[in-house]
Design a protein around this motif. Sequence first.
Motif, PDB file in Angstrom:
ATOM      1  N   ARG A  96      -4.211  -3.426  -0.975  1.00  0.00           N
ATOM      2  CA  ARG A  96      -5.165  -2.358  -2.383  1.00  0.00           C
ATOM      3  C   ARG A  96      -6.334  -2.508  -2.379  1.00  0.00           C
ATOM      4  O   ARG A  96      -7.029  -1.408  -2.318  1.00  0.00           O
ATOM      5  N   GLN A  97      -6.550  -4.133  -3.270  1.00  0.00           N
ATOM      6  CA  GLN A  97      -7.794  -4.222  -3.568  1.00  0.00           C
ATOM      7  C   GLN A  97      -8.463  -3.798  -2.044  1.00  0.00           C
ATOM      8  O   GLN A  97      -9.873  -2.922  -2.109  1.00  0.00           O
ATOM      9  N   GLY A 144      -2.235  -0.722   1.476  1.00  0.00           N
ATOM     10  CA  GLY A 144      -1.760  -1.572   0.731  1.00  0.00           C
ATOM     11  C   GLY A 144      -0.127  -1.870   1.258  1.00  0.00           C
ATOM     12  O   GLY A 144       0.094  -2.864   1.956  1.00  0.00           O
ATOM     13  N   ASP A 189      -9.086 -14.146  -9.859  1.00  0.00           N
ATOM     14  CA  ASP A 189      -8.479 -12.855  -9.714  1.00  0.00           C
ATOM     15  C   ASP A 189      -8.790 -13.086  -8.372  1.00  0.00           C
ATOM     16  O   ASP A 189      -9.032 -12.227  -7.336  1.00  0.00           O
ATOM     17  N   ASP A 233      -6.803 -11.393  -5.836  1.00  0.00           N
ATOM     18  CA  ASP A 233      -5.805 -10.386  -5.402  1.00  0.00           C
ATOM     19  C   ASP A 233      -6.635  -9.623  -4.649  1.00  0.00           C
ATOM     20  O   ASP A 233      -6.998  -8.620  -3.976  1.00  0.00           O
ATOM     21  N   GLN A 234      -8.683 -10.266  -5.138  1.00  0.00           N
ATOM     22  CA  GLN A 234      -9.340  -9.696  -4.988  1.00  0.00           C
ATOM     23  C   GLN A 234     -10.396  -9.947  -3.108  1.00  0.00           C
ATOM     24  O   GLN A 234     -11.411  -9.270  -2.890  1.00  0.00           O
ATOM     25  N   ALA A 245      -8.370   0.291 -11.453  1.00  0.00           N
ATOM     26  CA  ALA A 245      -8.678   0.924 -10.621  1.00  0.00           C
ATOM     27  C   ALA A 245      -9.713   2.389 -10.883  1.00  0.00           C
ATOM     28  O   ALA A 245      -8.905   2.727  -9.567  1.00  0.00           O
ATOM     29  N   ARG A 279       0.856  -6.868  -0.740  1.00  0.00           N
ATOM     30  CA  ARG A 279      -0.105  -5.787  -1.343  1.00  0.00           C
ATOM     31  C   ARG A 279      -0.598  -5.397  -2.108  1.00  0.00           C
ATOM     32  O   ARG A 279      -1.318  -4.795  -2.078  1.00  0.00           O
ATOM     33  N   ALA A 280      -0.837  -6.622  -2.985  1.00  0.00           N
ATOM     34  CA  ALA A 280      -1.898  -5.980  -4.432  1.00  0.00           C
ATOM     35  C   ALA A 280      -3.228  -6.481  -3.353  1.00  0.00           C
ATOM     36  O   ALA A 280      -4.213  -5.559  -3.401  1.00  0.00           O
ATOM     37  N   ALA A 329       4.033  -9.493  -3.087  1.00  0.00           N
ATOM     38  CA  ALA A 329       3.681  -9.331  -4.012  1.00  0.00           C
ATOM     39  C   ALA A 329       2.484  -9.228  -4.026  1.00  0.00           C
ATOM     40  O   ALA A 329       1.717  -8.073  -3.922  1.00  0.00           O
ATOM     41  N   ARG A 330       2.054 -10.032  -3.819  1.00  0.00           N
ATOM     42  CA  ARG A 330       0.359 -10.408  -4.226  1.00  0.00           C
ATOM     43  C   ARG A 330      -0.191  -9.858  -2.938  1.00  0.00           C
ATOM     44  O   ARG A 330      -1.639  -9.751  -2.833  1.00  0.00           O
TER      45      ARG A 330
END
Length: 293
Positions: free
Chosen positions: A78-79, A40, A276, A278-279, A241, A74-75, A71-72
Amino acid sequence: MTRRARLSYLISFAPIYVFLKLARLVPFRRRVALGGALAGLALRHFPPARKRVMANLARIYPEMAPEAARARCRAIGRQLGRTLTEILFGTEHQTKHLPFNVSGPGLEAIRAAHAAGKPILLVSAHFGQWDAARIYLRDTLGIEVGALYRPNNNPYYEPYLAEGAAASGTPLVPKGNDGFRMLLRHLKGGGAFAIMADQYHFTGAVLPFMGADARTALTPAELALRYNAPLVPCFGIRRDAEGRIDVVFEAPIEGETPEEMMRAFNDRATARIEADPDQWLWPHRRWKGMEGG
C-alpha cells in the motif's frame, strides 16, 4: 528485443495502462489511495515479489510470526503504491500535494552551499515519498535537484515512469557511463543531485544495512569528497494515508573515507526504516550475493 519478450512486457503493462487511464477520472488524493490499495493486493498475490519481501523480512526480523509478516507485506504494498501513483502522475502531484512539514539541520547546509555556488549531494533511500525532498527544494528554495535513475526494463512502462520522475526535478540521468558523465558535468557546474543508495550494487562495499551485510555503492561519498560537496541524507516520511509528508534533511555526513561515510548513511537509513518499516522498498533484493540472499 524478441517478439516474445515484447509481448510479455505488453501483457504486464496492460493493467498499469488501464489504471493510468481510468484513474484520471478519480480526484487526485482518492487516486493515490486507490493506487495504494491495488498495489497492496498485487504484492500479496504476485508470488515473486511476495516471496522476496517475505524472505527479506525473515532475514531482518527472524522472530516475526508468518501472519504478522503477511500483514506487513500488504502494508508495504500500500505504501509503495501510493508513492508510485504520485510519481506516475508527477505533474499533477506538484500542484496537489499537501504542504510538506520540513525540518532538519541539513537544510541550512544546503542553503549555504547553494549560496556559495557549491555542488550539493542528497543521499536517500526508497522510503516513504522519496521524491518529496527534490520537490520541496525546487518549489520552495528554487534549487533544481537532478537524480540518478535506473530506466525500467519494460519499454511500455518506462516513458510514464521517467516522465513522472522528471517532474520532481531535472536532469534525470540514467545509470551507466553516459549518465555518469552527465552527473559529473552537473556537479562541476555547482548543481544539486540526489542519489538513492539503499539498493544492491554489484561492485559496492560490504557494509551493514539493517543489521545484515549488504553491498553498498560508495559513489555518493566519493563524489562528495571529490567535489567538496555536502552529503545530506534526506527522507520523505509519509505520516498518514491523506498524503501528509515530513521532509527531513539530516545533518551532513562527514568522514575521511567513502566507506566510513556510507556506513554512516546505512546507519541513518536503518534508523528511519526501523522506525517505520512499512515505508521501505522491501521487494528489492538488497542482500543479493550475501549468504541466503
